[in-house]
Design an enzyme around this catalytic site. Structure first.
Site, PDB file in Angstrom:
ATOM      1  N   HIS A 263       0.873  -1.188   0.000  1.00  0.00           N
ATOM      2  CA  HIS A 263       0.000   0.000   0.000  1.00  0.00           C
ATOM      3  C   HIS A 263       0.908   1.235   0.000  1.00  0.00           C
ATOM      4  O   HIS A 263       1.704   1.402  -0.916  1.00  0.00           O
ATOM      5  CB  HIS A 263      -0.919  -0.111   1.225  1.00  0.00           C
ATOM      6  CG  HIS A 263      -2.053   0.857   1.299  1.00  0.00           C
ATOM      7  ND1 HIS A 263      -2.476   1.612   0.246  1.00  0.00           N
ATOM      8  CD2 HIS A 263      -2.876   1.191   2.342  1.00  0.00           C
ATOM      9  CE1 HIS A 263      -3.502   2.366   0.620  1.00  0.00           C
ATOM     10  NE2 HIS A 263      -3.758   2.129   1.894  1.00  0.00           N
ATOM     11  N   HIS A 304      -1.980  -2.441  -9.640  1.00  0.00           N
ATOM     12  CA  HIS A 304      -2.936  -1.817  -8.742  1.00  0.00           C
ATOM     13  C   HIS A 304      -4.186  -2.668  -8.682  1.00  0.00           C
ATOM     14  O   HIS A 304      -4.596  -3.238  -9.689  1.00  0.00           O
ATOM     15  CB  HIS A 304      -3.307  -0.397  -9.227  1.00  0.00           C
ATOM     16  CG  HIS A 304      -3.947   0.417  -8.162  1.00  0.00           C
ATOM     17  ND1 HIS A 304      -5.291   0.351  -7.895  1.00  0.00           N
ATOM     18  CD2 HIS A 304      -3.417   1.283  -7.266  1.00  0.00           C
ATOM     19  CE1 HIS A 304      -5.564   1.154  -6.891  1.00  0.00           C
ATOM     20  NE2 HIS A 304      -4.447   1.723  -6.477  1.00  0.00           N
ATOM     21  N   ASP A 362       2.960   5.426  -7.014  1.00  0.00           N
ATOM     22  CA  ASP A 362       4.116   5.301  -6.119  1.00  0.00           C
ATOM     23  C   ASP A 362       5.424   5.257  -6.891  1.00  0.00           C
ATOM     24  O   ASP A 362       6.457   5.688  -6.403  1.00  0.00           O
ATOM     25  CB  ASP A 362       3.987   4.042  -5.269  1.00  0.00           C
ATOM     26  CG  ASP A 362       2.801   4.140  -4.353  1.00  0.00           C
ATOM     27  OD1 ASP A 362       2.789   5.039  -3.526  1.00  0.00           O
ATOM     28  OD2 ASP A 362       1.866   3.336  -4.512  1.00  0.00           O
TER      29      ASP A 362
END
Ligand code: ACO
Length: 426
Positions: A263, A304, A362
């Site tokens: 995460h 994802h 990210d």
């Protein structure tokens, strides 16, 4: 016309209503099944809507993300983090007067009680800032427990303002403690992002000197992370909050969930991975490791749960990332070259294409933060700052309507009943 779904189990037919969404998929309402003695099975909640919500909409196939109906691209280009926080919390963009008063309220809540600051002394210098932040947020409950009535809408809003205001201060304190440096007090004259950067990288007693480019990149990162509907950490906040626990404790639970590398910890994991790869010549070797089913290695910053086309935040961040790299003149940095080669190979390789594994936010935020010189251990902390308005808005939304304690069921696969044997008989 209202849709219905019928299911037949052991010859008995049950009709289930379908609830209509304003955007996206309708959902089958399975709540009536319990009366029939039936539970559903959905580990990881892949096909379960745990609540209804009016805050954020995602269409993972179309690559759409909207906060309160506003596309993320428009917010990232035209807004700022505090305005977005107001939008999430209140459902509408603020008027100039509402904005001014919101910003004043946030600035008014930025300080941390002098005695409370001692909490950081309980941590070793090498402690990860996320562990300090989780503890410090949970600790805020000790300051505000008695005066917070979670059934009172005004108290909930005050809690939200406090958390949005104090998280940069706590995060910067965690960082400074880790470096053995003196804390820097919040500065009301600076923007939200500038103030955070100054509290982290400024020197006590010296005038703030924050790069506008870095502050702008930081603010954009905050906006892009501000909410993401029922992700793992937000669901954790809702789940903890459903027990009527203190809101600071519920948010601290969210911080813990965010920390994981699957995460929010992924941005830090991206940099760790780039360091491990080390050189462009080793990229293919690591791509092959990621494809090997016998190797647990995954390419951090790829894939994802919801976005199976592209992550719209990654698209915004990719542009911002390339602009920052050009401006900082660090395109030749070896790690960034590794990142660029990795991105190229993964985008062309059939393994990643077939599984719809694209670089996520990210990946680009990790590289951007690295390019502007932010230490790796702060990456997930920055995600935490960004996500705070989302967490507290979801908590507030849940408490504003009737809700139930979150209590999933299970499929039991353990032993059937057996009798206890005394130690000597075993
Ligand atoms: N590298 C290599 N293979 C991958 C990766 C990856 N990063 N991600 C998924 N896969 C593979 C899986 O092994 C699986 O392969 P299979 O079908 O042959 O078994 C397939 O792709 C589907 O993967 P799932 O694990 O089922 O996807 P899920 O939706 O459950 O997981 C997740 C999504 C956790 C994000 C995963 O892609 C991952 O771990 N990525 C790396 C960590 C990361 O970047 N996390 C950030 C998420 S975004 C955020 O929190 C802001």
């Amino acid at each position: 016309m209202t849709q219905k779904v019928t299911i037949t189990i052991d010859g008995k037919t049950t009709e289930l209503p379908v609830l209509a969404a304003t955007e996206g998929k309708n959902v089958v309402d399975v709540r009536g099944l319990i009366a029939e003695g039936i539970f559903t099975y959905d580990p990881g909640f892949l096909s379960t809507a745990s609540c209804d919500s009016k805050i954020t909409y995602i269409d993972g196939d179309a690559g759409i993300l909207m906060y309160r109906g506003y596309p993320i691209e428009q917010l990232a280009d035209n807004s700022n983090h505090l305005e977005v926080a107001y939008l999430l919390l209140n459902g509408e963009l603020p008027t100039p007067t509402e904005y001014e008063s919101f910003v004043a309220s946030i600035k008014g809540h930025q300080d941390i009680d002098q005695n409370f600051q001692g909490i950081f002394n309980g941590f070793t210098q090498g402690a990860h800032p996320m562990s300090m932040i989780g503890a410090a947020i949970s600790g805020l409950a000790s300051l505000y427990h008695e005066e917070t009535d979670i059934d009172n809408a005004q108290d909930r809003m005050t809690t939200a303002h406090r958390l949005i205001a104090k998280i940069p201060t706590l995060a910067a304190m965690a960082y400074k403690h880790g470096r053995g440096e003196a804390f820097i007090a919040p500065d009301d004259s600076l923007s939200y992002a500038e103030n955070f950067l100054n509290m982290c990288f400024g020197t006590a007693g010296e005038a703030p000197n924050v790069s506008p480019t870095i502050a702008a990149a930081m603010d954009k990162i905050f906006i892009l992370h501000a909410d993401h509907e029922q992700n793992a950490s937000t669901s954790t906040v809702r789940m903890a909050g459903s027990t009527d626990c203190n809101p600071y404790a519920a948010i601290a639970a969210g911080v813990s969930a965010l920390w994981g590398p699957s995460h929010g910890g992924a941005n830090e994991a991206v940099l760790d991975m780039l360091n491990e790869i080390g050189d462009e010549s080793r990229v293919e070797e690591f791509v092959n490791k990621a494809k090997d089913k016998n190797d647990p290695f995954k390419l951090m910053g790829f894939g994802h749960r919801v976005y199976k086309n592209f992550d719209p935040r990654a698209t915004v961040m990719q542009d911002s990332c390339h602009a920052v790299l050009a401006e900082q003149g660090v395109e030749d940095e070896p790690l960034l070259k590794v990142a660029q080669k990795l991105e190229k190979i993964a985008r062309e390789d059939s393994y990643f294409i077939e599984r719809k594994l694209y670089p996520n936010i990210d990946f680009y935020s990790g590289i951007t933060l690295k390019a502007v010189g932010i230490p790796t251990e702060l990456f997930t902390v920055i995600f935490t700052l960004g996500r705070m308005p989302g967490w507290i808005t979801h908590w507030n939304e849940m408490l504003s309507e009737p809700y139930k304690i979150a209590r999933p069921r299970q499929l039991y696969l353990g032993e059937s009943k057996r009798d206890f044997k005394n130690l000597a008989e075993r």
